[in-house]
Design an enzyme around this catalytic site. Structure first.
Site, PDB file in Angstrom:
ATOM      1  CD  GLN A 139      69.224  95.139  26.856  1.00 23.53           C
ATOM      2  OE1 GLN A 139      68.613  94.763  25.875  1.00 23.53           O
ATOM      3  NE2 GLN A 139      69.499  96.401  27.081  1.00 23.53           N
ATOM      4  CB  ALA A 187      65.794  89.915  26.663  1.00 24.33           C
ATOM      5  CD  GLN A 188      67.982  94.582  22.662  1.00 20.44           C
ATOM      6  OE1 GLN A 188      68.613  94.576  21.626  1.00 20.44           O
ATOM      7  NE2 GLN A 188      67.714  95.678  23.324  1.00 20.44           N
ATOM      8  CB  ILE A 189      67.339  87.156  19.995  1.00 19.29           C
ATOM      9  CG1 ILE A 189      68.752  87.690  19.817  1.00 19.29           C
ATOM     10  CG2 ILE A 189      67.016  86.142  18.924  1.00 19.29           C
ATOM     11  CD1 ILE A 189      69.828  86.656  19.976  1.00 19.29           C
ATOM     12  CG  ASP A 194      64.950  91.687  17.357  1.00 18.36           C
ATOM     13  OD1 ASP A 194      64.420  92.714  17.815  1.00 18.36           O
ATOM     14  OD2 ASP A 194      66.183  91.548  17.253  1.00 18.36           O
TER      15      ASP A 194
END
Length: 673
Positions: A227, A230-232, A235
């Site tokens: 991933q 993408a998650q940062i 957030d």
């Protein structure tokens, strides 16, 4: 045709190699390719003349293109359409390299010609003005170029000479460049810091010359697998995932930033003494780790500079490689070799871009058609006929017929049902529906298979008969090998003829596949092993367990194989026999003595251990009062040796705090209190 450029390999030198670097700087000057003519004092008329040349047809409203010489445009849409044309972008590139713009006719004729003519025209243009091409390549390069009194040309990275915000003049003699280059010989200016952050990895080091004074690496789980970042970004935009893995990653991200800032703050005094701080941190999160609120580093500091080349995963090894790369200097013996290398490096990039554009054009031309394809809509499916559903009286369920269904397959299915043989696969139905030719072929195949099976069955008893035909002398030899009292085979080997002796020695037992050499080696009879090897017993033959005689041998009979190999090195292929190597009698005695010494040393160590155990047991049997009087440096509870600073209460000493606590718990309450 594309011109093949010769690959020029320069000499490499490091800045922290002081003697060689100082010799290189003798008679230092800036290379001519980086210098332009000094500014001349011009009058007002010449300036107005240049300004008029920049505008076209006297248009002062900016409704024209000064690069291509087109205008004024009738509308804003026509002007934007011109800026989107490949002709305009091509002229912009030519202007960057100091070339004259092409007219629309010249550009179209250039496109109509083949790729060969296009490359020829470009080479002609570059040949007409090579100095401008060389100047454009040198000024846009990530390195600065200098010459010395030996007419050598050497390259130094710009990032160690000046910051991007600092503008060093390239006019005149380049005095500022020379001063910056000579300043590198001072030892204090060779103290550099290199910091790298990427993907949860941190690596940093401070170098004094070529030696790493301080270094640190750190890794944390901050990116979930597959991933990336993408998650940062999610957030930051408020759409944060709530899974357990995401929360763990988020926690580790915060800890990672704190840990890096703690390391940098710990290095604050060392970083102040550095003349350069080179960093590699792509992205806002990685840069926040280096340039946070409490960080001693600042982007406005002219010492802090980004690395001008890509790097690998941050590790200590990679930091050392980056330091050596930045400190490296490429030295060319002559200006001609340097010009060839510089033009070759720039021509590679231009040829790549040209090849990509030509490939795109060749791909687009055959696909061009008048039909307009709407990519937003899904593709239409090809209409196919649905199978017609019928009900058969013989079958219980519906039957589907399409173009692939053979004729009369329902009838064959009903016949199978009546005969009690039911098949669910369509392949079987297809086989049944074919004519007599296919059935005859299948019958022939089954007959061949039966004949093959019969032949196999016939071969087995023949093989057993051959195996059973073993001569009486061979059996007698095997019996003598298994006899515990006999140690020689001279009597039985003399009974064999010279032609039969080798075959008799290599005859395999049908039960386990062992030859006479296998049997002698297993029976631990080394004299018989040497006699059989001399007689022709092959040490490469394997039994049913795929073991050679050496592998299956007893430990006492294995040296006989190695002695024979030393005396007869060319008689057999010893690589296949798995014999480790030749062995002489002297080597054998040395190995024997070495093993005996090892055994004696092992026994001595065991005696010392036992004596130490007895001392410890004797010490543990004493009372606490006696242990204090004895003043032996051992733990009062477990008997191990005490450290330099033992744990103690009153006069009792212990090796660990757990022993101390257990000792207090074992004592009576009034004494432990």
């Amino acid at each position: 045709m594309s011109i093949k450029t010769e690959i020029v390999k320069p000499k490499n030198l490091r800045i922290f190699e002081a003697d060689e670097f100082e010799r290189l700087l003798q008679g230092l000057q800036v290379a001519a390719c980086m210098l332009t003519e000094s500014h001349q004092v011009v009058d007002e008329a010449s300036v107005l003349k240049r300004l008029r040349a920049l505008t076209i047809n006297g248009a002062s409203d900016g409704n024209c293109c000064s690069c291509c010489g087109v205008g004024p445009f009738e509308s804003r849409a026509q002007q934007t359409a011109h800026y989107k044309q490949h002709w305009h972008t091509h002229n912009l590139k030519r202007k960057l390299f100091g070339k004259a713009p092409l007219t629309l006719g010249q550009y179209n004729s250039r496109q109509d010609d083949s790729s060969v003519t296009g490359s020829d025209s470009e080479t002609e243009d570059s040949a007409t003005n090579p100095e401008s091409d060389l100047f454009a390549a040198a000024t846009r390069h990530c390195k600065a170029f200098f010459t010395n009194k030996k007419k050598q040309v050497f390259c130094i990275y710009r990032c160690i000479l000046h910051h991007k915000k600092e503008e060093l003049s390239t006019d005149g003699e380049g005095i500022a460049w020379v001063e910056r280059c000579q300043r590198l010989t001072i030892p204090g200016f060779q103290r550099w810091a290199i910091l790298m952050v990427s993907g949860g990895h941190f690596a940093g080091a401070i170098f004094s010359g070529g030696i790493a004074v301080v270094h640190k690496t750190f890794h944390s789980y901050v990116t979930r697998r597959g991933q990336g970042q993408a998650q940062i970004s999610r957030d930051q935009h408020g759409n944060a995932p709530r899974s357990a893995g995401a929360s763990l990653r988020r926690y580790n991200q915060a800890q990672f930033l704190e840990h890096i800032q703690e390391i940098i703050s710990r290095w604050a005094e060392d970083l102040k003494g550095c003349s350069l701080v080179l960093y590699r941190a792509v992205g806002s999160t990685n840069q926040a780790a280096l340039f946070g609120k409490n960080s001693p580093l600042s982007r406005d500091d002219l010492r802090v500079r980004a690395l001008p080349f890509p790097t690998r995963k941050p590790t200590y090894k990679e930091v050392k490689r980056v330091h050596e790369t930045v400190a490296s200097i490429e030295v060319y013996d002559t200006m001609e070799l340097f010009q060839k290398a510089l033009i070759a490096s720039t021509s590679k990039t231009t040829t790549k871009n040209n090849s990509e554009t030509t490939v795109d054009r060749t791909k687009k031309t055959p696909k061009s058609s008048n039909k307009v394809i709407d990519r937003a809509k899904s593709r239409e499916r090809v209409p196919r006929e649905l199978p017609t559903q019928i009900m058969s009286s013989e079958d219980e369920g519906p039957c589907f017929i399409d173009s692939e269904t053979p004729v009369g397959w329902i009838k064959t299915l009903s016949e199978q049902c009546t005969n009690g043989v039911i098949s669910n696969s369509r392949k079987d139905l297809l086989h049944h529906s074919f004519g007599d030719s296919d059935s005859s072929q299948n019958e022939e195949k089954t007959e061949l298979k039966k004949d093959h099976v019969k032949k196999k069955k016939k071969k087995k008893p023949d093989d057993n008969k051959q195996n059973k035909k073993i001569s009486a002398n061979v059996k007698k030899m095997w019996k003598m090998i298994l006899d515990k009292e006999l140690t020689s085979l001279e009597t039985i080997l003399e009974e064999f003829e010279s032609n039969e002796l080798e075959a008799a020695c290599n005859t395999q037992d049908p039960t386990d596949g062992n030859t006479a050499l296998h049997k002698a080696a297993i029976a631990a009879k080394p004299d018989m092993v040497t006699q059989l090897l001399v007689a022709g017993g092959d040490p490469c033959v394997r039994n049913h367990l795929l073991q050679t005689p050496y592998v299956a041998a007893h430990a006492h009979s294995r040296p006989a194989f190695r002695f024979f190999q030393a005396s007869h090195p060319d008689k057999y292929n010893y690589n296949e026999s798995q014999i480790p190597g030749p062995l002489t009698q002297e080597q054998f005695e040395q190995e024997k003595e070495k093993k005996a010494q090892q055994k004696r040393a092992k026994r001595q160590r065991e005696k010392e251990k036992q004596a130490e155990k007895n001392k410890v047991n004797k010490f543990l049997q004493m009372t606490d009062h006696e242990k204090v009087k004895a003043d032996v440096p051992k733990c009062f509870l477990c008997g191990t040796n005490l450290p330099k600073q033992p744990f103690q209460y009153n006069d009792y000493k212990f090796c660990t705090i757990t022993c101390l606590q257990n000792h207090r718990n074992l004592r009576p309450l009034h004494k432990s209190a």
